[in-house]
Design a protein around this motif. Structure first.
Motif, short mmCIF file in Angstrom:
data_model
loop_
_atom_site.label_atom_id
_atom_site.label_comp_id
_atom_site.label_asym_id
_atom_site.label_seq_id
_atom_site.Cartn_x
_atom_site.Cartn_y
_atom_site.Cartn_z
N PRO A 33 -8.52 16.20 17.38
CA PRO A 33 -8.47 17.65 17.12
C PRO A 33 -7.10 18.10 16.61
CG PRO A 33 -9.45 17.19 19.26
CD PRO A 33 -8.90 15.90 18.77
N ASN A 34 -7.12 18.94 15.59
CA ASN A 34 -5.91 19.54 15.00
C ASN A 34 -5.09 18.56 14.16
OD1 ASN A 34 -5.88 22.31 15.43
ND2 ASN A 34 -5.17 22.07 17.53
N TYR A 35 -5.58 17.35 13.96
CA TYR A 35 -4.86 16.37 13.14
C TYR A 35 -4.70 16.88 11.71
CZ TYR A 35 -3.72 11.75 11.16
OH TYR A 35 -3.10 10.70 10.52
N ILE A 36 -5.78 17.37 11.12
CA ILE A 36 -5.74 17.83 9.73
C ILE A 36 -4.84 19.05 9.58
CG2 ILE A 36 -7.14 18.88 7.89
CD1 ILE A 36 -9.36 16.89 8.65
N ASN A 37 -4.97 20.01 10.48
CA ASN A 37 -4.09 21.20 10.41
C ASN A 37 -2.63 20.82 10.57
OD1 ASN A 37 -6.04 23.20 9.98
ND2 ASN A 37 -6.54 23.29 12.16
N CYS A 38 -2.37 19.82 11.41
CA CYS A 38 -1.01 19.35 11.62
C CYS A 38 -0.42 18.81 10.32
CB CYS A 38 -1.02 18.27 12.70
SG CYS A 38 0.61 17.59 13.10
N ILE A 39 -1.20 18.04 9.58
CA ILE A 39 -0.72 17.48 8.31
C ILE A 39 -0.51 18.59 7.29
CG2 ILE A 39 -1.29 15.97 6.39
CD1 ILE A 39 -2.77 14.17 8.27
N ILE A 40 -1.45 19.52 7.20
CA ILE A 40 -1.30 20.63 6.24
C ILE A 40 -0.01 21.40 6.52
CG2 ILE A 40 -2.27 22.84 5.49
CD1 ILE A 40 -5.06 21.64 6.00
N ALA A 41 0.24 21.69 7.79
CA ALA A 41 1.44 22.46 8.15
C ALA A 41 2.72 21.69 7.83
CB ALA A 41 1.40 22.83 9.62
N ASN A 42 2.69 20.36 8.04
CA ASN A 42 3.89 19.56 7.83
C ASN A 42 4.22 19.33 6.36
OD1 ASN A 42 5.43 18.16 10.26
ND2 ASN A 42 3.31 18.46 10.92
N GLN A 43 3.33 19.70 5.46
CA GLN A 43 3.65 19.58 4.04
C GLN A 43 4.67 20.62 3.60
OE1 GLN A 43 2.52 17.00 2.32
NE2 GLN A 43 1.30 16.36 4.08
N GLY A 44 4.81 21.68 4.38
CA GLY A 44 5.74 22.73 4.01
C GLY A 44 5.26 23.50 2.79
N ALA A 45 6.17 24.15 2.11
CA ALA A 45 5.81 25.01 0.98
C ALA A 45 5.29 24.24 -0.21
CB ALA A 45 7.02 25.85 0.57
N ASP A 46 5.57 22.93 -0.27
CA ASP A 46 5.20 22.15 -1.45
C ASP A 46 3.91 21.36 -1.28
OD1 ASP A 46 7.44 22.99 -2.91
OD2 ASP A 46 8.71 21.47 -1.96
N GLY A 47 3.18 21.59 -0.20
CA GLY A 47 1.92 20.90 0.00
C GLY A 47 0.85 21.36 -0.98
N ALA A 48 -0.16 20.52 -1.17
CA ALA A 48 -1.24 20.84 -2.10
C ALA A 48 -1.94 22.14 -1.72
CB ALA A 48 -2.25 19.69 -2.16
N PHE A 49 -2.25 22.31 -0.44
CA PHE A 49 -2.95 23.50 0.02
C PHE A 49 -2.11 24.74 -0.23
CE2 PHE A 49 -5.02 26.25 3.22
CZ PHE A 49 -6.35 25.99 2.92
N GLN A 50 -0.83 24.64 0.08
CA GLN A 50 0.08 25.77 -0.10
C GLN A 50 0.21 26.15 -1.58
OE1 GLN A 50 0.40 23.20 1.88
NE2 GLN A 50 1.25 23.79 3.87
N LYS A 51 0.37 25.14 -2.43
CA LYS A 51 0.50 25.41 -3.87
C LYS A 51 -0.79 25.97 -4.45
CE LYS A 51 2.15 21.29 -4.98
NZ LYS A 51 2.74 20.19 -5.79
N PHE A 52 -1.93 25.49 -3.96
CA PHE A 52 -3.20 26.00 -4.45
C PHE A 52 -3.38 27.46 -4.08
CE2 PHE A 52 -8.02 25.96 -4.23
CZ PHE A 52 -8.20 25.94 -5.60
#
Length: 271
Positions: A33-52
């Motif tokens: 649980p929360n593994y995926i959200n943890c990775i998304i958050a750790n990408q910072g401002a330059d993560g794929a989700f954030q840039k999208f």
């Protein structure tokens, strides 16, 4: 200071939270649980989700980058650190984590296609009072078919219509009926800013001629709410378990009845 506006997040407030789809994907694939959200958050401002969400990359390159980031071996390190910070026992981690970014994102968007009837009714009652401005502040993906096509597979099986149906975007990522609930719709992918960047909140206030301390902000994510609090906004957290307690608190602040004799179900329809 008197309240002049109510600012609503969309996903997890007005519509069902995409995090429900993430949690289900994790359960089905043996991911903690929360593994995926943890990775998304750790990408910072330059993560794929954030840039999208800021409209900086198109859909198919996003799928590719999202898959790669969520399948990274760094995820195990970040998740172990997350468990240590939370002082919880770290569960056994899979040897290999392979996440299909397109499949996951499709599930998230289809989950977000269901409206919370109680919140929609509350918005209508706020509007009927004529006392408050109603604003959406959302990390979103409001892009055109041209953006959908950018980087799309060059094969006969692909069509824009099929991809939109896969995402539940037959009426677009932000349907007109959703936008029509609000006096102003502040969209991250259009404005190039996303929560919790303070500039995004301040831009929403500027567009609507209010100060932060004249707004009540509803969101389902803690760090988005903390950013709003630092600017002086009143904040209300909407629980993934149901919106009625948040609406009761909002009604108390606005001195409006937002829930009595309202719809029996907190979550339900396509509007």
């Amino acid at each position: 200071m008197a309240v002049k506006a109510v600012i609503f997040d969309i996903g997890g407030v007005v519509v069902r939270s995409p995090m429900l789809a993430i949690a289900k994907y994790e359960r089905e694939h043996g991911i903690p649980p929360n593994y995926i959200n943890c990775i998304i958050a750790n990408q910072g401002a330059d993560g794929a989700f954030q840039k999208f969400e800021r409209g900086e990359i198109s859909l198919f390159p996003f799928y590719e980058d999202f898959s790669r980031e969520l399948s990274s071996v760094n995820g195990k390190v970040w998740y172990t650190e997350y468990c240590e910070r939370r002082r919880i026992k770290c569960p056994p981690l899979p040897n290999i984590v392979k996440v299909d970014g397109r499949e996951l994102f499709g599930r998230m968007m289809r989950e977000s296609g269901i409206y919370d009837d109680s919140v929609v009714e509350a918005i209508r009652r706020i509007r009927a009072s004529g006392k408050y401005r109603i604003i959406a502040l959302t990390n979103n993906f409001a892009k055109s078919e041209d953006t959908i096509l950018a980087g799309a597979p060059l094969n006969a099986d692909f069509s824009v219509q099929k991809e939109l149906e896969f995402l539940g975007w037959q009426e677009g990522p932000t349907p007109f009926k959703l936008r029509a609930l609000f006096d102003d719709f502040c969209d991250s992918s259009t404005l190039g800013l996303r929560k919790p960047d303070p500039a995004f909140y301040l831009l929403a206030c500027k567009r609507n001629n209010i100060r932060p301390d004249e707004a009540v902000f509803l969101d389902d994510i803690g760090y988005n709410l903390k950013a709003a609090q630092k600017l002086g906004m009143q904040t209300i957290r909407v629980s993934i378990d149901g919106s009625l307690p948040a609406l009761e608190r909002l009604g108390h602040i606005l001195k409006l009845d937002l829930i009595n004799n309202g719809p029996a179900q907190a979550v339900g329809t396509k509007l």
